[in-house]
Design a protein around this motif. Structure first.
Motif, PDB file in Angstrom:
ATOM      1  N   GLY A  58      95.930  49.676  33.361  1.00  0.00           N
ATOM      2  CA  GLY A  58      97.292  50.267  33.940  1.00  0.00           C
ATOM      3  C   GLY A  58      97.916  50.547  32.566  1.00  0.00           C
ATOM      4  O   GLY A  58      97.723  50.227  31.448  1.00  0.00           O
ATOM      5  N   ASP A  59      99.121  51.257  32.585  1.00  0.00           N
ATOM      6  CA  ASP A  59     100.119  51.657  31.305  1.00  0.00           C
ATOM      7  C   ASP A  59     101.391  51.074  31.809  1.00  0.00           C
ATOM      8  O   ASP A  59     101.763  50.491  32.677  1.00  0.00           O
ATOM      9  CB  ASP A  59     100.018  53.029  31.072  1.00  0.00           C
ATOM     10  N   ARG A  95     101.108  53.099  35.960  1.00  0.00           N
ATOM     11  CA  ARG A  95     100.013  54.214  36.367  1.00  0.00           C
ATOM     12  C   ARG A  95      98.676  53.614  36.054  1.00  0.00           C
ATOM     13  O   ARG A  95      98.499  52.730  35.245  1.00  0.00           O
ATOM     14  CB  ARG A  95      99.912  55.563  35.445  1.00  0.00           C
ATOM     15  N   LEU A  96      97.764  54.198  36.786  1.00  0.00           N
ATOM     16  CA  LEU A  96      96.344  53.803  36.688  1.00  0.00           C
ATOM     17  C   LEU A  96      95.495  54.731  36.001  1.00  0.00           C
ATOM     18  O   LEU A  96      95.500  55.975  36.259  1.00  0.00           O
ATOM     19  CB  LEU A  96      95.740  53.290  37.818  1.00  0.00           C
ATOM     20  N   THR A 101      94.306  46.119  29.607  1.00  0.00           N
ATOM     21  CA  THR A 101      95.226  46.895  28.738  1.00  0.00           C
ATOM     22  C   THR A 101      94.146  47.308  27.876  1.00  0.00           C
ATOM     23  O   THR A 101      93.020  46.655  27.393  1.00  0.00           O
ATOM     24  CB  THR A 101      96.189  46.295  28.020  1.00  0.00           C
ATOM     25  N   ALA A 102      94.154  48.593  27.261  1.00  0.00           N
ATOM     26  CA  ALA A 102      93.030  49.073  26.499  1.00  0.00           C
ATOM     27  C   ALA A 102      94.118  50.037  25.558  1.00  0.00           C
ATOM     28  O   ALA A 102      95.094  50.576  25.832  1.00  0.00           O
ATOM     29  CB  ALA A 102      92.253  50.034  27.195  1.00  0.00           C
ATOM     30  N   GLU A 103      93.379  50.335  24.371  1.00  0.00           N
ATOM     31  CA  GLU A 103      94.111  51.156  23.370  1.00  0.00           C
ATOM     32  C   GLU A 103      93.035  52.049  22.613  1.00  0.00           C
ATOM     33  O   GLU A 103      91.962  51.635  22.936  1.00  0.00           O
ATOM     34  CB  GLU A 103      94.735  50.318  22.094  1.00  0.00           C
ATOM     35  N   GLY A 104      93.564  52.920  21.822  1.00  0.00           N
ATOM     36  CA  GLY A 104      92.473  54.128  21.102  1.00  0.00           C
ATOM     37  C   GLY A 104      93.038  55.412  21.893  1.00  0.00           C
ATOM     38  O   GLY A 104      93.727  55.663  22.664  1.00  0.00           O
ATOM     39  N   CYS A 151      97.184  58.260  36.999  1.00  0.00           N
ATOM     40  CA  CYS A 151      97.671  58.332  38.067  1.00  0.00           C
ATOM     41  C   CYS A 151      98.820  57.441  38.555  1.00  0.00           C
ATOM     42  O   CYS A 151      98.758  56.115  38.309  1.00  0.00           O
ATOM     43  CB  CYS A 151      96.416  58.395  39.232  1.00  0.00           C
ATOM     44  N   THR A 152      99.942  58.380  39.265  1.00  0.00           N
ATOM     45  CA  THR A 152     101.009  57.285  39.505  1.00  0.00           C
ATOM     46  C   THR A 152     100.487  56.696  41.182  1.00  0.00           C
ATOM     47  O   THR A 152      99.616  56.882  41.566  1.00  0.00           O
ATOM     48  CB  THR A 152     102.338  58.321  40.143  1.00  0.00           C
TER      49      THR A 152
END
Length: 178
Positions: free
Chosen positions: A14-15, A19-20, A95-98, A113-114
Motif C-alpha cells: 500500500g501507499d 492505494r494498493l 511497504t516498499a521503495e525504489g 488502485c484506489t
C-alpha cells in the motif's frame, strides 16, 4: 515442467494514499493481483515475499507484516505437488521503495488502485464467474485473480456477498493441473 511446492506468498503493498499496487498477471491464472509466488528455494515466507517483490516489481521491501495464512485450493500453471492442487498461503502487508521496474514476463498494467478501483475489479471477477464474460474477455481485461478476490474479502479490502464468493470459488474450482 515444474512441480508445485504447494506454498505461496502474497504481498499487499500500500501507499500513503491508501492505494494498493496491483498488476495483471501476464501468465496463468488471469487476473489482477499483488506480488505473489511460490516459496520454492527462496527460504522462508518472509524471504520469498522480499524476493517476489524484487523479481516482479523491482522494488525493495522495507516493512513486512504477516496478516494472514491458510490453505487455498487455487490452481497454478505447475504440475500438482504432493498436496494436490492448491497452496498454503502466507499473506503479508508491506511497504516498499525504489523505482518500479516491472517484469514483462510476469506482469502487465502495473498500477496503484484506489479502493473503488479494487471494488470494480472484484465486481468483474464475479461477473466472469456468473458467465457474463468469456475467458478471453476476462484475460484481456481481467478482474481480480479469483484467489485474491477471496483474500481481499477476508482481509476487509473489498465487500462481496458470501454467495458471490462461493460462486467464484465454485466456478474457479481447480481442474486436473496445478
Amino acid at each position: 515442467m515444474k512441480i508445485c511446492d504447494n506454498q505461496s506468498v502474497g504481498v499487499v503493498i500500500g501507499d500513503e494514499h491508501g492505494r494498493l499496487l496491483l498488476f495483471d498477471r501476464a501468465t496463468f491464472p488471469s487476473g489482477a493481483a499483488p506480488a505473489a509466488g511460490h516459496v520454492d528455494d527462496h527460504g522462508t515466507p518472509e524471504q520469498t515475499a522480499r524476493a517476489e517483490v524484487a523479481e516482479e516489481l523491482g522494488l525493495v521491501v522495507r516493512g513486512l507484516e504477516m496478516i494472514a495464512e491458510r490453505w487455498r485450493s487455487n490452481q497454478c500453471r505447475r504440475v500438482p505437488g504432493l498436496r494436490g492442487i492448491g497452496h498454503y498461503w502466507t499473506v503479508f502487508r508491506a511497504t516498499a521503495e525504489g523505482v518500479l521496474a516491472p517484469c514483462a514476463r510476469e506482469t502487465r498494467n502495473v498500477r496503484w488502485c484506489t479502493s473503488d478501483e479494487v471494488g470494480r475489479l472484484a465486481e468483474r471477477t464475479v461477473r466472469y464467474a456468473q458467465g457474463h464474460l468469456s475467458a478471453d474477455e476476462f484475460a484481456v481485461a481481467p478482474g481480480l485473480e479469483p484467489v485474491w478476490l477471496r483474500w481481499f474479502a477476508d482481509l476487509g479490502i473489498v465487500t462481496v456477498p458470501e454467495r458471490h464468493l462461493a460462486l467464484v470459488d465454485s466456478a474457479m474450482r481447480p481442474s486436473t493441473t496445478c
